[in-house]
Design a protein around this motif. Structure first.
Motif, PDB file in Angstrom:
ATOM      1  N   GLN A 138       0.859  -1.183   0.000  1.00  0.00           N
ATOM      2  CA  GLN A 138       0.000   0.000   0.000  1.00  0.00           C
ATOM      3  C   GLN A 138       0.900   1.239   0.000  1.00  0.00           C
ATOM      4  OE1 GLN A 138      -2.825  -2.297   3.071  1.00  0.00           O
ATOM      5  NE2 GLN A 138      -3.386  -0.150   2.847  1.00  0.00           N
ATOM      6  N   PHE A 139       1.506   1.487  -1.160  1.00  0.00           N
ATOM      7  CA  PHE A 139       2.579   2.476  -1.253  1.00  0.00           C
ATOM      8  C   PHE A 139       2.082   3.909  -1.091  1.00  0.00           C
ATOM      9  CE2 PHE A 139       4.034  -1.232  -3.775  1.00  0.00           C
ATOM     10  CZ  PHE A 139       4.966  -1.681  -2.846  1.00  0.00           C
ATOM     11  N   GLU A 140       0.881   4.211  -1.538  1.00  0.00           N
ATOM     12  CA  GLU A 140       0.350   5.571  -1.338  1.00  0.00           C
ATOM     13  C   GLU A 140       0.174   5.865   0.146  1.00  0.00           C
ATOM     14  OE1 GLU A 140      -3.079   6.520  -3.703  1.00  0.00           O
ATOM     15  OE2 GLU A 140      -2.120   5.800  -5.536  1.00  0.00           O
ATOM     16  N   ASP A 141      -0.338   4.886   0.895  1.00  0.00           N
ATOM     17  CA  ASP A 141      -0.484   5.063   2.341  1.00  0.00           C
ATOM     18  C   ASP A 141       0.890   5.202   3.000  1.00  0.00           C
ATOM     19  OD1 ASP A 141      -3.306   4.904   2.343  1.00  0.00           O
ATOM     20  OD2 ASP A 141      -3.217   2.706   2.362  1.00  0.00           O
ATOM     21  N   ALA A 142       1.856   4.430   2.524  1.00  0.00           N
ATOM     22  CA  ALA A 142       3.217   4.524   3.063  1.00  0.00           C
ATOM     23  C   ALA A 142       3.787   5.918   2.823  1.00  0.00           C
ATOM     24  CB  ALA A 142       4.114   3.458   2.444  1.00  0.00           C
ATOM     25  N   VAL A 143       3.627   6.433   1.604  1.00  0.00           N
ATOM     26  CA  VAL A 143       4.125   7.776   1.279  1.00  0.00           C
ATOM     27  C   VAL A 143       3.469   8.816   2.177  1.00  0.00           C
ATOM     28  CG1 VAL A 143       4.047   9.592  -0.494  1.00  0.00           C
ATOM     29  CG2 VAL A 143       4.842   7.296  -1.093  1.00  0.00           C
ATOM     30  N   ARG A 144       2.175   8.695   2.383  1.00  0.00           N
ATOM     31  CA  ARG A 144       1.458   9.649   3.250  1.00  0.00           C
ATOM     32  C   ARG A 144       2.067   9.655   4.655  1.00  0.00           C
ATOM     33  NH1 ARG A 144      -3.316   7.211   3.992  1.00  0.00           N
ATOM     34  NH2 ARG A 144      -2.574   6.504   6.012  1.00  0.00           N
ATOM     35  N   ASP A 145       2.310   8.457   5.218  1.00  0.00           N
ATOM     36  CA  ASP A 145       2.870   8.396   6.574  1.00  0.00           C
ATOM     37  C   ASP A 145       4.334   8.834   6.614  1.00  0.00           C
ATOM     38  OD1 ASP A 145       0.505   7.710   7.790  1.00  0.00           O
ATOM     39  OD2 ASP A 145       1.067   5.644   8.218  1.00  0.00           O
ATOM     40  N   TYR A 146       5.115   8.475   5.600  1.00  0.00           N
ATOM     41  CA  TYR A 146       6.502   8.945   5.565  1.00  0.00           C
ATOM     42  C   TYR A 146       6.537  10.470   5.481  1.00  0.00           C
ATOM     43  CZ  TYR A 146       8.285   4.183   4.843  1.00  0.00           C
ATOM     44  OH  TYR A 146       8.619   2.856   4.992  1.00  0.00           O
ATOM     45  N   THR A 147       5.615  11.050   4.738  1.00  0.00           N
ATOM     46  CA  THR A 147       5.532  12.510   4.633  1.00  0.00           C
ATOM     47  C   THR A 147       5.192  13.117   5.991  1.00  0.00           C
ATOM     48  OG1 THR A 147       4.900  12.348   2.310  1.00  0.00           O
ATOM     49  CG2 THR A 147       4.403  14.429   3.432  1.00  0.00           C
ATOM     50  N   SER A 148       4.302  12.472   6.734  1.00  0.00           N
ATOM     51  CA  SER A 148       3.985  12.955   8.089  1.00  0.00           C
ATOM     52  C   SER A 148       5.232  12.961   8.968  1.00  0.00           C
ATOM     53  CB  SER A 148       2.902  12.080   8.728  1.00  0.00           C
ATOM     54  OG  SER A 148       1.680  12.212   8.045  1.00  0.00           O
ATOM     55  N   VAL A 158      14.176   8.308   6.495  1.00  0.00           N
ATOM     56  CA  VAL A 158      12.766   8.489   6.139  1.00  0.00           C
ATOM     57  C   VAL A 158      12.656   8.917   4.684  1.00  0.00           C
ATOM     58  CG1 VAL A 158      10.595   9.616   6.748  1.00  0.00           C
ATOM     59  CG2 VAL A 158      12.263   9.084   8.545  1.00  0.00           C
ATOM     60  N   TYR A 159      13.537   9.834   4.249  1.00  0.00           N
ATOM     61  CA  TYR A 159      13.551  10.215   2.832  1.00  0.00           C
ATOM     62  C   TYR A 159      13.867   9.007   1.951  1.00  0.00           C
ATOM     63  CZ  TYR A 159      12.958  15.249   3.377  1.00  0.00           C
ATOM     64  OH  TYR A 159      12.439  16.491   3.640  1.00  0.00           O
ATOM     65  N   ASN A 160      14.815   8.187   2.376  1.00  0.00           N
ATOM     66  CA  ASN A 160      15.148   6.980   1.598  1.00  0.00           C
ATOM     67  C   ASN A 160      13.961   6.023   1.531  1.00  0.00           C
ATOM     68  OD1 ASN A 160      17.797   7.459   0.703  1.00  0.00           O
ATOM     69  ND2 ASN A 160      18.618   6.947   2.707  1.00  0.00           N
ATOM     70  N   ALA A 161      13.262   5.869   2.647  1.00  0.00           N
ATOM     71  CA  ALA A 161      12.104   4.969   2.669  1.00  0.00           C
ATOM     72  C   ALA A 161      10.989   5.498   1.779  1.00  0.00           C
ATOM     73  CB  ALA A 161      11.615   4.792   4.108  1.00  0.00           C
ATOM     74  N   ARG A 162      10.741   6.809   1.853  1.00  0.00           N
ATOM     75  CA  ARG A 162       9.695   7.370   0.985  1.00  0.00           C
ATOM     76  C   ARG A 162      10.118   7.274  -0.476  1.00  0.00           C
ATOM     77  NH1 ARG A 162       7.448  13.516   1.386  1.00  0.00           N
ATOM     78  NH2 ARG A 162       9.431  13.914   0.324  1.00  0.00           N
ATOM     79  N   GLY A 163      11.404   7.470  -0.737  1.00  0.00           N
ATOM     80  CA  GLY A 163      11.900   7.308  -2.100  1.00  0.00           C
ATOM     81  C   GLY A 163      11.661   5.901  -2.621  1.00  0.00           C
ATOM     82  N   ALA A 164      11.875   4.902  -1.780  1.00  0.00           N
ATOM     83  CA  ALA A 164      11.631   3.507  -2.173  1.00  0.00           C
ATOM     84  C   ALA A 164      10.154   3.283  -2.472  1.00  0.00           C
ATOM     85  CB  ALA A 164      12.108   2.561  -1.072  1.00  0.00           C
ATOM     86  N   ALA A 165       9.273   3.911  -1.691  1.00  0.00           N
ATOM     87  CA  ALA A 165       7.830   3.783  -1.945  1.00  0.00           C
ATOM     88  C   ALA A 165       7.470   4.454  -3.266  1.00  0.00           C
ATOM     89  CB  ALA A 165       7.028   4.381  -0.785  1.00  0.00           C
TER      90      ALA A 165
END
Length: 198
Positions: A138-148, A158-165
């Motif tokens: 659920q990559f969109e949800d992951a991006v939303r939470d990483y952005t939070s 966190v930037y690396n994790a969001r980049g992976a998503a």
């Protein structure tokens, strides 16, 4: 009377050399930081033998169990903490991480959502939930939470994790932008996930 007076200092000296539960907790922390999980487990277990209701002892021992892959025992310790103190947000996050490690992603999300109800602006909870969303695809949800997390407490990981998503979503430009931001050195390398005591 002289025998009694000589006996008292000996007793007092003997008592002062016995480590307390708190001292065993400190030893456990030191062993764990030094990469000696077996010795840390021994120290935490001894601390709990001296004081079985010590929630910090259960949480610390649970963390060692988690990091050594003993998820069943980690779960027991975290559940003990939550049973005694249902407002211990960090125990929810640790318990959810244990559930996720065991592949129980849906229950991990439920537990993390409970934690967010208790503490809605804690970045570590969003980071953990984002990781679960990522594992579920659920990559969109992951991006939303990483952005939070980035909005609350940015860190390179966190930037690396969001980049992976973003990569998984096919958004390579956004992914590269996050990977580049992670390399700038303008923020801490890691979000300190397991130093979450309020």
């Amino acid at each position: 009377m002289k025998k009694f007076l000589l006996f008292v200092p000996v007793l007092l000296a003997a008592c002062t050399t016995l480590p307390t539960s708190a001292e065993y907790l400190l030893r456990g922390d030191g062993y764990f930081q030094d990469g000696k999980p077996r010795k840390a487990l021994e120290a935490y277990t001894r601390a709990l033998e001296l004081n079985p209701d010590n929630l910090e002892g259960h949480a610390s021992r649970g963390a060692v169990y988690y990091f050594t892959g003993d998820y069943d025992n980690a779960e027991k310790d975290f559940l003990y903490v939550l049973d005694k103190n249902p407002y211990q947000v960090d125990a929810y996050t640790a318990y959810a991480s244990t559930l996720a490690a065991k592949g129980d992603f849906q229950n991990a999300l439920t537990v993390l959502n409970l934690a967010l109800q208790l503490k809605p602006n804690k970045p570590e909870i969003f980071f953990s939930r984002a990781g679960v969303y990522f594992m579920l695809g659920q990559f969109e949800d992951a991006v939303r939470d990483y952005t939070s997390v980035i909005n609350l407490n940015p860190a390179s990981e966190v930037y690396n994790a969001r980049g992976a998503a973003y990569e998984k979503m096919g958004k390579t430009d956004l992914a590269q932008k996050d990977f580049d931001e992670a390399k700038t050195g303008r923020m801490p390398e890691k979000l300190n996930v397991y130093s979450m005591i309020d």
